[in-house]
Design a protein around this motif. Structure first.
Motif, PDB file in Angstrom:
ATOM      1  N   ALA A 198       0.959  -1.279   0.234  1.00 26.73           N
ATOM      2  CA  ALA A 198       0.099   0.073   0.035  1.00 26.73           C
ATOM      3  C   ALA A 198       0.853   1.267  -0.111  1.00 26.73           C
ATOM      4  O   ALA A 198       0.744   2.315  -0.585  1.00 26.73           O
ATOM      5  CB  ALA A 198      -0.980  -0.160   1.228  1.00 26.73           C
ATOM      6  N   GLU A 199       1.871   1.341   0.919  1.00 28.90           N
ATOM      7  CA  GLU A 199       2.821   2.468   0.658  1.00 28.90           C
ATOM      8  C   GLU A 199       3.559   2.547  -0.425  1.00 28.90           C
ATOM      9  O   GLU A 199       3.716   3.652  -0.828  1.00 28.90           O
ATOM     10  CB  GLU A 199       3.790   2.385   2.001  1.00 28.90           C
ATOM     11  CG  GLU A 199       3.387   2.326   3.259  1.00 28.90           C
ATOM     12  CD  GLU A 199       4.438   1.760   4.397  1.00 28.90           C
ATOM     13  OE1 GLU A 199       5.519   1.376   4.066  1.00 28.90           O
ATOM     14  OE2 GLU A 199       4.073   2.180   5.726  1.00 28.90           O
ATOM     15  N   ARG A 200       3.987   1.301  -1.138  1.00 32.26           N
ATOM     16  CA  ARG A 200       4.615   1.305  -2.492  1.00 32.26           C
ATOM     17  C   ARG A 200       3.343   1.964  -3.393  1.00 32.26           C
ATOM     18  O   ARG A 200       4.032   3.091  -4.375  1.00 32.26           O
ATOM     19  CB  ARG A 200       5.093   0.128  -2.677  1.00 32.26           C
ATOM     20  CG  ARG A 200       5.684  -0.034  -4.095  1.00 32.26           C
ATOM     21  CD  ARG A 200       6.936   0.673  -4.113  1.00 32.26           C
ATOM     22  NE  ARG A 200       7.559   0.734  -5.320  1.00 32.26           N
ATOM     23  CZ  ARG A 200       8.437  -0.296  -6.164  1.00 32.26           C
ATOM     24  NH1 ARG A 200       8.422  -1.236  -5.427  1.00 32.26           N
ATOM     25  NH2 ARG A 200       8.859   0.188  -7.170  1.00 32.26           N
ATOM     26  N   ALA A 201       2.303   1.699  -3.305  1.00 33.13           N
ATOM     27  CA  ALA A 201       1.452   2.141  -4.260  1.00 33.13           C
ATOM     28  C   ALA A 201       1.275   3.648  -4.175  1.00 33.13           C
ATOM     29  O   ALA A 201       1.131   4.511  -5.180  1.00 33.13           O
ATOM     30  CB  ALA A 201       0.091   1.601  -4.247  1.00 33.13           C
ATOM     31  N   THR A 202       1.079   4.158  -3.145  1.00 35.08           N
ATOM     32  CA  THR A 202       1.163   5.638  -2.634  1.00 35.08           C
ATOM     33  C   THR A 202       2.266   6.532  -3.030  1.00 35.08           C
ATOM     34  O   THR A 202       1.787   7.470  -3.872  1.00 35.08           O
ATOM     35  CB  THR A 202       0.777   5.788  -1.163  1.00 35.08           C
ATOM     36  OG1 THR A 202      -0.251   5.265  -0.738  1.00 35.08           O
ATOM     37  CG2 THR A 202       0.598   7.345  -0.963  1.00 35.08           C
ATOM     38  N   ALA A 203       3.402   5.860  -2.736  1.00 32.56           N
ATOM     39  CA  ALA A 203       4.612   6.394  -3.428  1.00 32.56           C
ATOM     40  C   ALA A 203       4.780   6.468  -4.856  1.00 32.56           C
ATOM     41  O   ALA A 203       5.149   7.868  -5.492  1.00 32.56           O
ATOM     42  CB  ALA A 203       5.800   5.962  -2.644  1.00 32.56           C
TER      43      ALA A 203
END
Length: 967
Positions: A198-203
């Protein structure tokens, strides 16, 4: 490129993974090629079954800096399905349609599902109301994942656009194994509970927005200008007005940014009424000039071909293959569709009137019959393969290649572009065969590049540069659906500004900072003439027993050129249409496809490290093991690969100085044994009905599971044939070894049928076609027998030689002149015809059977008859005599001579039978089963479990004046 080489630790970790991985030299040879000009040997080939296994492999490769190449059907013509690292074959296991939702008009699929299989599943589920629209010519072997990777289109893209237009969402595995889902509005973690993802998708979303915000003007001015602008990344989809569509931005990225492990695709309505128009022209440019007029009538497809394809089709498959085309030198296929037949017909009349007013079209034909439509479309769909070996007007053949096979312009610019492109080809003294999606302005042009010599490669590079500048001059794109790959990525700066090229590089880096996903595609490419498969092949003296008429004057040996006929189009990987390749259809393994075998043979003739032993190659021996020698590839393969011949040649060399399998003696020498059993048939039959049967079969290398034929005596054959004629005859009836030894009743019936039509037959029982020796690679023995056969049958007459067994007829027609390279052999070969052909000939002169014919017939055409004499030989004979209800088991029976009787091949043999013959027998159990081929006859008996000849019959028995078959 910055990909670090592997170490032994990586290979050990790879082997210890949960994924099926193969690093054998044979497997690496199979996957060193796709359908392009290029060859790169991978480090390993993996066959993942789940997205989790893809993630596992990606993470392993990421940690070691090893490249990963995702591959579908391996039909890429731009070289984007091969690489030096780990190749992921997504088609082997990840090939399911997971769900179909008629309400939302979507389907959820795995990346390895074949397009035609998806279409069939959708139409079954929705009662033919919906379909998946993209339909490239390779649709019966190309996969959804590959189509997403290249943004494939197809024949009906005028109506339905590109694959990207039908993508709703993509499940992805990133280079480090992270799993994300790309949608029409952004990125998210595939598993919402995966916080890291999820963090990778946001970044990543933030970085993509920043990239877009910095390039708004460049994206709007340079990207998405014409319908088929596939070159580069599709970053215009990230623009605010396009809703930050990350899913579609990744379509066409050629596996360089993420690995697609699943997709949600949109479905479209099936048209209620369709009509095909074939329009003939004097010139391909004239045809292109009419496209703008045609588009006013909202056609579903506007496809074009030139006379080079048609002349090659005619030379390869006979006049009948193109007989339905109106006279001309170029043709347009126009598909019109609509709500009802009347509306479509009215539009067709209006369109034809409009075309007539322009004065360029020579003739226009309406085609409504589905069978005729399919036949005509096959001319277009086989274009890539057919045009690879062009038949010129003087009868010579030349090879043509991709590289500039995928350029596109706006449809209104197509004619001017083609006119200038032809001038460029003339300037470089190259021949280009032209076909493609005229309605979308996309041209597929295969060109006679010489890739074997340094001068030829230099000319190729110069031409590609000038061609790139030319298409850009006309507002076009280097690629219209095949992608840039190794073929065109180097040329992208000719098309795009430095700002766009920098944006491409940044886009790739954001997804794959380590540059391990299909490196060298679009970004940081190698020169277009690096890694060419035909470069640096040593001039090895591959002497052959067969006279292979393949050479095109390049200096390579005939055998080298013959096996290089395979260019990877992959039609042999289809599970529908045609007959090839039965073993691949049974196993689903690339090694068992005609293409897989050809690729390993190509490695053999180049002396590659993957296959180094030449004629003694264990890899080649292994890859040929499940080849049934059915010969269907020689007909069904668009490039004419004849694997049965190559296998026979290889086995002949391989077993010199080696002990052969015992079946090569028990079955390969069968005609010789039959001369012995004919004198002791009762004793032999009694022994095979006794407990000695199993031991005898095992000793001969044969399966104990198969129903065996009854051996015939000389007396039976004499009684069946009756009294020989004296005096002159106008026809030779050749009774082959199989018919003599096992089906003497067929010999008698055949004589009665031909003589019932007024012929006077000379019956010959003293010849052998050498087929059993050929199929087991004992070519010196075969040549000896065929030399004797040719010398005797070449009697100075032109009397037809009617051969009862179709496989023997095929051997005399094709193998005889290739093993006995003499004018005598050629004369005999030209006189040979099958019994079915003889029946058609008799019927054409007014002969009709004098018996009641069966109401329905199930036909199993022998593969050799299908390949050598034509797929319609049996069907035409039945139609000629008036049998109307015919069910064709279009496929190999699975026995194929010695193959199905060999112990180690029985299971595959029965699996092959389930592809066509067994379902046909179950579908109409009361029908008469027509099996002219002895192998087919034995398989039908096996499947019906009836040890009597009435389980299946030869055409001669059906037509025998003494026949007892009743309506």
């Amino acid at each position: 490129m910055n990909v670090v080489g592997p170490d032994t630790t990586f290979l050990s970790r790879l082997a210890a993974s949960t994924v099926e991985v193969d690093t054998s030299s044979r497997r690496l040879a199979e996957y060193s090629y796709d359908a392009s000009n290029y060859r790169l040997t991978p480090l390993a080939v993996a066959f993942p079954r789940t997205p989790g296994e893809v993630s596992e492999i990606a993470a392993l490769c990421h940690d070691s800096g090893v490249a990963v190449v995702a591959r579908g059907g391996g039909t890429s013509m731009a070289g984007n399905a091969i690489g030096r690292g780990v190749v992921l074959d997504m088609s082997r296991y990840m090939n399911r349609v997971l769900s179909i939702d008629s309400a939302t008009r979507t389907a959820v699929v795995e990346p390895g599902v074949v397009l035609a299989d998806l279409t069939a599943a959708v139409q079954r589920c929705t009662a033919d109301q919906l379909t998946f629209a993209p339909d490239p010519s390779s649709k019966n072997r190309a996969t959804v994942g590959g189509s997403i990777g290249n943004d494939a289109c197809g024949n009906h893209s005028v109506r339905y656009g590109r694959t990207g237009d039908h993508v709703v969402a993509l499940d992805l595995v990133l280079a480090d194994g992270t799993r994300l889902t790309a949608t029409r509005t952004g990125l998210r973690a595939t598993d919402p509970a995966d916080i890291t993802a999820a963090e990778r998708a946001t970044a990543l979303s933030a970085e993509l927005r920043a990239l877009t915000d910095g390039c708004l003007a460049a994206f709007r001015l340079e990207l998405g200008r014409i319908p088929r602008q596939v070159s580069g990344f599709h970053l215009a989809n990230l623009l605010p007005e396009n809703g930050f569509d990350v899913a579609r931005a990744l379509v066409g990225s050629e596996g360089t940014c993420a690995i697609v492990v699943g997709a949600i695709v949109a479905l479209v309505d099936v048209p209620r009424s369709t009509l095909l128009l074939i329009v003939a022209y004097d010139d391909i440019v004239d045809a292109a000039r009419d496209v703008v007029t045609i588009l006013k009538y909202s056609p579903a497809a506007v496809e074009g071909i030139d006379e080079q394809i048609v002349s090659t089709m005619k030379a390869r498959r006979g006049q009948d293959a193109v007989a339905d085309l109106p006279a001309g030198h170029a043709w347009l296929y126009i598909d019109l569709d609509g709500e009802d037949d009347a509306t479509v017909a009215r539009h067709a009349r209006e369109l034809m009137g409009d075309l007539d007013s322009h004065g360029r079209a020579r003739e226009c034909r309406e085609v409504r019959d589905p069978v005729e439509r399919a036949k005509l479309w096959r001319v277009r769909e086989d274009g890539a393969g057919l045009s690879s070996r062009l038949q010129l007007a003087d009868g010579t053949a030349v090879m043509s290649w991709p590289g500039w096979e995928d350029s596109a312009v706006a449809p209104e610019n197509l004619a001017d572009y083609l006119a200038e492109l032809r001038l460029l080809l003339m300037q470089y003294q190259l021949i280009g065969v032209m076909y493609g999606h005229f309605g979308a302005g996309c041209m597929h042009i295969r060109i006679t590049f010489d890739q074997r010599t340094p001068a030829g490669r230099q000319l190729m590079s110069a031409f590609l540069t000038d061609a790139a500048r030319l298409v850009v001059k006309h507002g076009g794109t280097l690629s219209g659906e095949h992608g840039d790959g190794r073929a065109r990525s180097q040329l992208l700066p000719e098309m795009y500004s430095p700002a766009i090229m920098e944006a491409f590089a940044r886009f790739k880096h954001l997804f794959d900072p380590a540059n391990i996903l299909n490196p060298g595609m679009i970004v940081d490419p190698e020169p277009v003439t690096d890694n060419l498969a035909l470069a640096a092949i040593p001039p090895l003296p591959w002497q052959t027993t067969f006279t292979l008429h393949e050479a095109t004057g390049s200096g390579a040996s005939a055998f080298t050129e013959a096996v290089q006929r395979c260019i990877g189009v992959g039609r042999c990987r289809s599970h529908s249409s045609g007959v090839m390749c039965p073993s691949y259809r049974a196993t689903g393994d690339e090694k068992d496809s005609t293409r897989g075998r050809a690729r390993v043979l190509q490695e053999m003739v180049r002396g590659a490290r993957t296959v180094q032993e030449g004629w003694a190659s264990q890899d080649v021996q292994e890859v040929l093991d499940l080849c049934l020698s059915c010969k269907a590839c020689s007909s069904d393969c668009p490039t004419g690969v004849d694997m049965a011949t190559y296998k026979a040649e290889f086995l002949d060399h391989y077993y010199r100085g080696r002990v052969r399998p015992v079946a090569h003696y028990s079955l390969g020498w069968l005609p010789r044994w039959l001369t012995l059993t004919a004198g002791a048939a009762p004793l032999v039959n009694a022994a095979l009905a006794s407990p000695l049967r199993s031991a005898a079969l095992r000793l001969g290398g044969l399966t104990t599971h198969r129903v065996l034929p009854t051996f015939a005596s000389r007396g039976q054959l004499r009684r069946e044939l009756g009294t020989p004629h004296t005096g002159t005859s106008d026809l030779v009836l050749l009774v082959d070894s199989f018919t003599k030894g096992f089906r003497p009743e067929v010999a008698g019936a055949a004589r009665r049928v031909v003589e019932d039509s007024g012929h006077r037959a000379e019956v010959r029982t003293d010849f052998c076609c050498g087929l059993t020796w050929i199929s087991t690679g004992q070519l010196r023995q075969a040549r000896k027998r065929l030399t004797r056969t040719a010398a005797t049958l070449d009697d100075g007459t032109d009397r037809p030689i009617v051969v009862i067994e179709p496989s023997c007829a095929a051997a005399l027609r094709k193998d005889l002149p290739e093993l006995v390279n003499s004018t005598s052999a050629q004369r005999v070969a030209r006189r040979v015809r099958t019994f079915a052909e003889q029946v058609s000939a008799q019927s054409s002169r007014g002969w009709t059977p004098k018996i009641a014919l069966p109401e329905s017939v199930t036909v199993q055409t022998h593969c050799h008859e299908y390949a050598v004499f034509g797929a319609a030989t049996q069907r035409d004979a039945l139609a000629a005599i008036g049998i109307g209800r015919v069910r064709e088991a279009t496929g190999c029976c699975g026995v194929a001579g010695n193959f199905g009787f060999e112990r180690q091949h029985y299971d595959v043999s029965m699996a092959v039978a389930e592809q066509a013959l067994a379902p046909a027998l179950r579908a109409d159990p009361g029908a008469v089963v027509l099996t002219d081929g002895f192998s087919c006859h034995m398989q039908a008996r096996q499947l019906t479990d009836t040890p009597t000849s009435s389980a299946s019959l030869h055409l001669a028995q059906i037509l025998d004046p003494r026949s007892e078959i009743q309506q």
